[in-house]
Design a protein around this motif. Structure first.
Motif, PDB file in Angstrom:
ATOM      1  N   TYR A   1      46.628  37.364  39.183  1.00 45.77           N
ATOM      2  CA  TYR A   1      47.502  36.431  38.213  1.00 45.77           C
ATOM      3  C   TYR A   1      48.592  35.708  38.653  1.00 45.77           C
ATOM      4  O   TYR A   1      48.793  34.756  38.828  1.00 45.77           O
ATOM      5  CB  TYR A   1      47.523  37.487  37.170  1.00 45.77           C
ATOM      6  CG  TYR A   1      49.093  36.781  35.827  1.00 45.77           C
ATOM      7  CD1 TYR A   1      47.866  36.289  34.987  1.00 45.77           C
ATOM      8  CD2 TYR A   1      49.689  37.628  36.899  1.00 45.77           C
ATOM      9  CE1 TYR A   1      48.644  36.668  34.097  1.00 45.77           C
ATOM     10  CE2 TYR A   1      50.398  36.934  35.218  1.00 45.77           C
ATOM     11  CZ  TYR A   1      49.789  36.531  33.621  1.00 45.77           C
ATOM     12  OH  TYR A   1      50.568  36.067  32.485  1.00 45.77           O
TER      13      TYR A   1
ATOM     14  N   THR B   1      43.371  46.960  40.905  1.00 45.30           N
ATOM     15  CA  THR B   1      44.582  46.517  40.268  1.00 45.30           C
ATOM     16  C   THR B   1      45.191  45.625  41.081  1.00 45.30           C
ATOM     17  O   THR B   1      45.984  44.288  40.384  1.00 45.30           O
ATOM     18  CB  THR B   1      45.767  47.623  39.866  1.00 45.30           C
ATOM     19  OG1 THR B   1      44.850  48.525  38.710  1.00 45.30           O
ATOM     20  CG2 THR B   1      46.741  47.797  39.444  1.00 45.30           C
ATOM     21  N   ARG B   2      45.182  45.406  42.349  1.00 46.11           N
ATOM     22  CA  ARG B   2      45.599  44.839  43.246  1.00 46.11           C
ATOM     23  C   ARG B   2      45.114  43.348  42.941  1.00 46.11           C
ATOM     24  O   ARG B   2      45.751  41.873  43.094  1.00 46.11           O
ATOM     25  CB  ARG B   2      45.665  45.618  44.515  1.00 46.11           C
ATOM     26  CG  ARG B   2      46.596  46.443  45.160  1.00 46.11           C
ATOM     27  CD  ARG B   2      46.506  46.679  46.300  1.00 46.11           C
ATOM     28  NE  ARG B   2      44.850  47.057  47.138  1.00 46.11           N
ATOM     29  CZ  ARG B   2      45.212  48.362  47.052  1.00 46.11           C
ATOM     30  NH1 ARG B   2      45.899  49.297  46.696  1.00 46.11           N
ATOM     31  NH2 ARG B   2      44.126  48.862  47.321  1.00 46.11           N
TER      32      ARG B   2
ATOM     33  N   LEU C   1      49.339  42.445  33.756  1.00 47.59           N
ATOM     34  CA  LEU C   1      49.177  41.342  34.512  1.00 47.59           C
ATOM     35  C   LEU C   1      50.406  41.382  34.800  1.00 47.59           C
ATOM     36  O   LEU C   1      50.974  41.573  36.144  1.00 47.59           O
ATOM     37  CB  LEU C   1      48.464  40.344  34.209  1.00 47.59           C
ATOM     38  CG  LEU C   1      46.690  40.971  33.998  1.00 47.59           C
ATOM     39  CD1 LEU C   1      45.998  39.969  33.670  1.00 47.59           C
ATOM     40  CD2 LEU C   1      46.571  41.313  35.256  1.00 47.59           C
TER      41      LEU C   1
ATOM     42  N   ALA D   1      46.255  41.745  39.558  1.00 43.57           N
ATOM     43  CA  ALA D   1      47.338  41.429  39.925  1.00 43.57           C
ATOM     44  C   ALA D   1      47.861  40.174  40.788  1.00 43.57           C
ATOM     45  O   ALA D   1      48.789  39.555  40.750  1.00 43.57           O
ATOM     46  CB  ALA D   1      48.747  42.416  40.184  1.00 43.57           C
ATOM     47  N   TYR D   2      47.247  40.075  41.846  1.00 44.05           N
ATOM     48  CA  TYR D   2      47.657  39.540  42.733  1.00 44.05           C
ATOM     49  C   TYR D   2      46.887  37.926  42.275  1.00 44.05           C
ATOM     50  O   TYR D   2      47.781  37.388  42.129  1.00 44.05           O
ATOM     51  CB  TYR D   2      47.077  40.026  44.588  1.00 44.05           C
ATOM     52  CG  TYR D   2      48.231  41.255  45.059  1.00 44.05           C
ATOM     53  CD1 TYR D   2      49.265  41.136  44.002  1.00 44.05           C
ATOM     54  CD2 TYR D   2      46.966  41.332  45.678  1.00 44.05           C
ATOM     55  CE1 TYR D   2      49.838  42.268  45.108  1.00 44.05           C
ATOM     56  CE2 TYR D   2      47.971  42.457  46.507  1.00 44.05           C
ATOM     57  CZ  TYR D   2      49.582  42.785  45.876  1.00 44.05           C
ATOM     58  OH  TYR D   2      50.627  43.311  46.207  1.00 44.05           O
TER      59      TYR D   2
ATOM     60  N   VAL E   1      45.668  47.331  34.256  1.00 46.03           N
ATOM     61  CA  VAL E   1      45.350  46.135  34.690  1.00 46.03           C
ATOM     62  C   VAL E   1      43.556  46.264  34.816  1.00 46.03           C
ATOM     63  O   VAL E   1      43.137  45.165  35.143  1.00 46.03           O
ATOM     64  CB  VAL E   1      46.171  45.945  36.066  1.00 46.03           C
ATOM     65  CG1 VAL E   1      45.796  44.597  36.536  1.00 46.03           C
ATOM     66  CG2 VAL E   1      47.556  45.243  35.440  1.00 46.03           C
TER      67      VAL E   1
ATOM     68  N   TRP F   1      52.354  44.648  36.763  1.00 47.37           N
ATOM     69  CA  TRP F   1      52.477  45.156  37.417  1.00 47.37           C
ATOM     70  C   TRP F   1      53.200  44.058  39.019  1.00 47.37           C
ATOM     71  O   TRP F   1      53.655  44.389  39.781  1.00 47.37           O
ATOM     72  CB  TRP F   1      50.650  45.365  37.793  1.00 47.37           C
ATOM     73  CG  TRP F   1      50.908  46.294  38.861  1.00 47.37           C
ATOM     74  CD1 TRP F   1      50.671  47.515  38.363  1.00 47.37           C
ATOM     75  CD2 TRP F   1      50.660  46.328  40.238  1.00 47.37           C
ATOM     76  NE1 TRP F   1      49.774  48.213  39.462  1.00 47.37           N
ATOM     77  CE2 TRP F   1      50.462  47.420  40.694  1.00 47.37           C
ATOM     78  CE3 TRP F   1      50.559  45.012  41.035  1.00 47.37           C
ATOM     79  CZ2 TRP F   1      49.758  47.432  42.280  1.00 47.37           C
ATOM     80  CZ3 TRP F   1      50.017  45.169  42.431  1.00 47.37           C
ATOM     81  CH2 TRP F   1      49.651  45.958  42.969  1.00 47.37           C
ATOM     82  N   ALA F   2      52.353  42.466  38.682  1.00 47.22           N
ATOM     83  CA  ALA F   2      52.953  41.724  39.408  1.00 47.22           C
ATOM     84  C   ALA F   2      54.068  41.855  39.544  1.00 47.22           C
ATOM     85  O   ALA F   2      54.835  41.943  41.176  1.00 47.22           O
ATOM     86  CB  ALA F   2      51.934  40.162  39.065  1.00 47.22           C
TER      87      ALA F   2
ATOM     88  N   ASP G   1      55.516  45.052  41.559  1.00 51.51           N
ATOM     89  CA  ASP G   1      54.708  44.725  43.098  1.00 51.51           C
ATOM     90  C   ASP G   1      56.423  44.136  43.127  1.00 51.51           C
ATOM     91  O   ASP G   1      56.654  44.650  44.855  1.00 51.51           O
ATOM     92  CB  ASP G   1      53.444  44.845  43.119  1.00 51.51           C
ATOM     93  CG  ASP G   1      52.973  44.304  44.399  1.00 51.51           C
ATOM     94  OD1 ASP G   1      53.380  45.666  45.106  1.00 51.51           O
ATOM     95  OD2 ASP G   1      53.191  43.398  45.150  1.00 51.51           O
TER      96      ASP G   1
ATOM     97  N   ASP H   1      47.372  40.526  27.903  1.00 48.32           N
ATOM     98  CA  ASP H   1      48.202  40.118  29.727  1.00 48.32           C
ATOM     99  C   ASP H   1      49.235  40.472  30.444  1.00 48.32           C
ATOM    100  O   ASP H   1      49.362  39.792  31.654  1.00 48.32           O
ATOM    101  CB  ASP H   1      47.984  38.251  29.643  1.00 48.32           C
ATOM    102  CG  ASP H   1      47.172  37.745  29.533  1.00 48.32           C
ATOM    103  OD1 ASP H   1      46.332  38.412  29.235  1.00 48.32           O
ATOM    104  OD2 ASP H   1      47.007  36.491  29.279  1.00 48.32           O
TER     105      ASP H   1
ATOM    106  N   THR I   1      55.585  33.819  37.902  1.00 51.27           N
ATOM    107  CA  THR I   1      54.665  34.830  37.300  1.00 51.27           C
ATOM    108  C   THR I   1      55.269  34.855  35.649  1.00 51.27           C
ATOM    109  O   THR I   1      54.621  34.917  34.849  1.00 51.27           O
ATOM    110  CB  THR I   1      54.923  36.400  37.740  1.00 51.27           C
ATOM    111  OG1 THR I   1      53.910  35.967  39.009  1.00 51.27           O
ATOM    112  CG2 THR I   1      53.905  36.672  37.011  1.00 51.27           C
TER     113      THR I   1
END
Length: 775
Positions: free
Chosen positions: A386, A379-380, A607, A383-384, A661, A610-611, A614, A604, A591
């Motif tokens: 992206y 997941t990290r 993504l 998302a990171y 994700v 989550w991004a 966070d 998408d 983002t």
């Protein structure tokens, strides 16, 4: 009416008169404040002033305003490639990637092959930023970024060898400051690869404080080409100079002095930049550093009392002493592209390869990518990646719009490299033993070793976070602070006071408005914040929450400047956390912009969600860190009450969102392709990444057959069969007629490719050291 009854009214009249009559206000109120302000304002050197004033203020200025105009963000054009740039990416860049075997480069030859170097030079890779009129490719900043990103998915040595000549260095400095003669001579040679450039700035004794370099030049007379001329005798000792060992044209920064007044009355002329041919008498080059097995060309350079004519100065004698400003103005553009691009390349390669590996590799009869613990890492990674790519694209696009974004380039450099570190570390955790054993089939080990390089160069990340992002941003991006400082420095006291008076009251109104706005958003949960009409429905709340962050941040900045004043510069931890808030807002902006620019791809959306969640949580933590460590506890209590009246509303992203994700990474899909669009994708199973892609497809094709075998296992059809193990189960199933020949062929292909993917390299007992010693 008695005097006591009329006294409040009289005081009110006097107060209104003081506030509304500028001459009276300046005499009674602003004048004393102005004197105190000038006294407590920390002294600023010329180099600090040049650094602060370098570059331009872009979207970060909106984030500092307290009320960002989101329509402005959405109006920025989406960066695109021209047909010529796209063709170069598809043809020349792919060919360059195919020429490089990273294991051979990093373990055996410690350099790119001569064939690769010749290809890079002859196809214009070293002159992408040079205009066509000088024989260069004339590419946009975005195209430059795309090229570096793709090269980085193949080999860091390849990417660095291309990105450095196109970043801060001789070509960039010549384009902006060189004389016509210098441009006409050097730029065509740089564009054709006839000259390989390097730029020498870092001193062993100055490090990141480049303005303090001890390298010095003394203006003097000397012999040049058979006649006596005024020149410079320069002594330097530099390190970490990328391409230094193989460069033919050395850019050199040093402090120039004129003790005999040969150039005028000024004895301390200042930082100066010169271009020095590699074979100029006295120039020492050729030795190498070994930067963590990245093995790109990097090394020291030295010179002792090397005489060179004034014409070696970039821009000629007229620009002597202007080198620091030149470097600061050009660094913003280079830093906005090179390191964000190279680290995004590493992240995209990690996302694509580790996602595939997590589906191919199984444990306990289940793909490891389906374990919730592994899902957290995936997941990290997804998302990171992206968010990082969104940041890279938005920042490169700013350069193409004519900006030199000093603050956002620092944000991009710091946060992209730090997230790349987390992405690669998570990738290594998923690979396990496969990742920690180096060899030709380990596709991530070298990236893991090399991650600290990007974190260290172009300003160590610790200093970037604690000194630059907010330290420079608070002055440059704030609508009033820099102007107030300039007013205080005005040589005409009357004019300075008049300007300061106007700015001070505008500043107070700005702070009051943002305080009320922050409180209002806190009480209403920002539900009434304005949202651009063009925003996607699923993202509208994010714009509102970002508006709340902006108002709270702007107010917190003003209170911090008021309470701490110049002391804030020395409170690096508070400054770093304030910078974190600004950074998270910029990352969220990028983002959201990406999601809009890519057509609001519903697949998408996990993504995006989550991004952003966070980043909001991290911004909230940074707010909390500032307030919890505020030196004035009463002010801290009031700030917490105003900014978060109902406590902390932002939580970590949900597990279900993380599951969505992670699922995007472990199966082919348009979302996975968009996420890893820059990746070089080698074909064939003889390449580790090519084998992974084939193994992923084979695994998916075999999964229905494997499900059939699992049912047979439950019925006890393989009881007592020694072949019914994790490696040979396909043979047992075929022998028991559980699967037919066609189904067995699918399993056999999957197993063969799986074995290639999970293979860990082994070597002779002495690791070939005897052979190496003999050669």
């Amino acid at each position: 009416m008695t005097l006591s009854d009329s006294l409040p009214a009289l005081l009110l009249v006097i107060l209104v008169a003081v506030l509304l009559l500028p001459p009276l206000r300046r005499w009674l109120l602003t004048g004393p404040v102005f004197k105190v302000y000038k006294r407590i304002l920390p002294p600023m050197s010329d180099t600090e002033r040049d650094a602060l004033e370098a570059g331009t203020v872009w979207w970060e200025g909106q984030l500092f305003s307290g009320s960002p105009d989101w329509a402005v963000l959405l109006s920025y054009p989406r960066p695109t490639l021209s047909a010529e740039e796209q063709a170069f990416l598809d043809r020349e860049v792919e060919t360059a990637c195919a020429l490089v075997d990273d294991w051979q480069v990093s373990h055996e030859s410690f350099d790119l092959t001569p064939e690769t170097w010749d290809y890079l030079k002859s196809r214009g890779f070293l002159g992408m930023i040079i205009p066509k009129q000088y024989g260069g490719l004339g590419f946009s900043a975005y195209a430059h970024s795309q090229v570096v990103t793709r090269l980085s998915t193949r080999s860091s040595a390849l990417a660095v060898s291309v990105m450095v000549p196109n970043s801060l260095g001789p070509a960039e400095l010549l384009l902006h400051y060189g004389t016509e003669a210098q441009k006409n001579h050097y730029l065509p040679r740089l564009a054709q690869g006839l000259e390989v450039p390097a730029f020498a700035l870092t001193s062993p004794w100055a490090g990141s404080d480049a303005a303090a370099i001890p390298d010095a030049g003394i203006v003097c007379k000397g012999q040049w080409q058979g006649r006596e001329v005024i020149g410079m005798r320069v002594t330097w000792d530099k390190r970490y100079i990328t391409l230094g060992p193989v460069c033919t044209l050395l850019g050199l920064a040093f402090h120039l002095y004129d003790p005999d007044g040969l150039l005028g009355d000024k004895r301390d002329i200042g930082i100066t930049c010169a271009l020095v041919p590699h074979d100029h008498p006295g120039v020492e080059l050729g030795r190498r550093h070994q930067p963590l097995n990245a093995v790109f060309m990097n090394g020291p350079t030295r010179g002792q009392d090397v005489f060179m004519p004034l014409d070696f100065i970039i821009g000629g004698p007229a620009t002597a002493g202007q080198g620091w400003r030149m470097l600061m103005e050009c660094l913003a553009a280079g830093r906005a592209i090179s390191l964000p691009s190279s680290n995004v390349g590493m992240a995209q390669m990690t996302a694509r390869a580790v996602g595939a590996y997590a589906r191919v590799r199984s444990q306990f009869r289940m793909a490891v990518g389906r374990f919730e613990g592994v899902e957290e890492a995936l997941t990290r990674i997804g998302a990171y990646t992206y968010l990082m790519d969104a940041t890279r694209t938005l920042t490169a696009g700013a350069v193409d719009l004519g900006e030199k974004p000093a603050v956002v380039s620092a944000i991009a450099k710091y946060h992209v490299t730090e997230r790349a570190r987390r992405v690669v570390n998570d990738g290594m955790d998923v690979l396990g033993g496969k990742g920690i054993c180096l060899g030709p089939s380990n596709f991530l080990g070298r990236a893991y070793q090399q991650i600290p390089i990007g974190i260290t160069v172009e300003g160590a990340n610790i200093l970037t976070r604690s000194l630059i992002i907010f330290g420079q941003g608070a002055i440059r991006c704030h609508p009033y602070v820099l102007k107030e400082m300039q007013a205080a420095a005005d040589p005409d006291p009357a004019a300075g006071l008049k300007a300061f008076d106007r700015l001070l009251f505008a500043h107070l109104g700005h702070a009051l408005k943002n305080g009320l706005r922050a409180l209002g958003h806190g009480l209403t949960g920002s539900h009434f914040a304005r949202v651009p009409d063009a925003a996607a429905a699923e993202a509208r709340r994010y714009y509102q929450q970002l508006t709340r962050f902006s108002a709270a941040f702007a107010f917190l900045c003003d209170i911090s400047l008021m309470v701490l004043g110049g002391g804030l510069k020395r409170r690096e931890k508070l400054s770093a956390r304030l910078g974190d808030i600004l950074s998270q807002m910029y990352l969220m902006s990028a983002t959201l912009k990406r999601y809009e620019d890519e057509g609001r791809q519903a697949a998408d959306a996990p993504l995006l969600h989550w991004a952003v969640w966070d980043a909001m949580y991290q911004a909230q933590q940074a707010f909390d860190g500032v307030i919890a460590n505020y030196p004035n506890r009463f002010v801290a209590f009031c700030l917490r009450l105003m900014l978060f009246p109902f406590g902390h509303p932002y939580v970590v992203p949900s597990d279900e969102l993380g599951h969505q994700v992670a699922r995007l990474l472990i199966a082919p899909s348009p979302s996975r392709d968009r996420l890893t669009a820059a990746c070089h994708r080698p074909g064939g199973e003889d390449d580790p990444l090519g084998a992974l892609e084939l193994a992923l497809l084979a695994t998916l094709a075999a999964e229905p057959v494997e499900a059939k075998i699992r049912e047979a296992e439950k019925q006890g059809l393989f009881a007592g069969n020694p072949q019914a193990n994790v490696r040979d189960l396909a043979l047992a199933a075929h022998g028991a007629r559980v699967v037919n020949d066609g189904e067995y062929a699918l399993l056999a292909r999957r197993d063969r490719l799986r074995d290639i993917v999970v293979k860990v390299d082994d070597f002779p007992f002495d690791f070939g050291t005897r052979r190496g010693a003999a050669s």
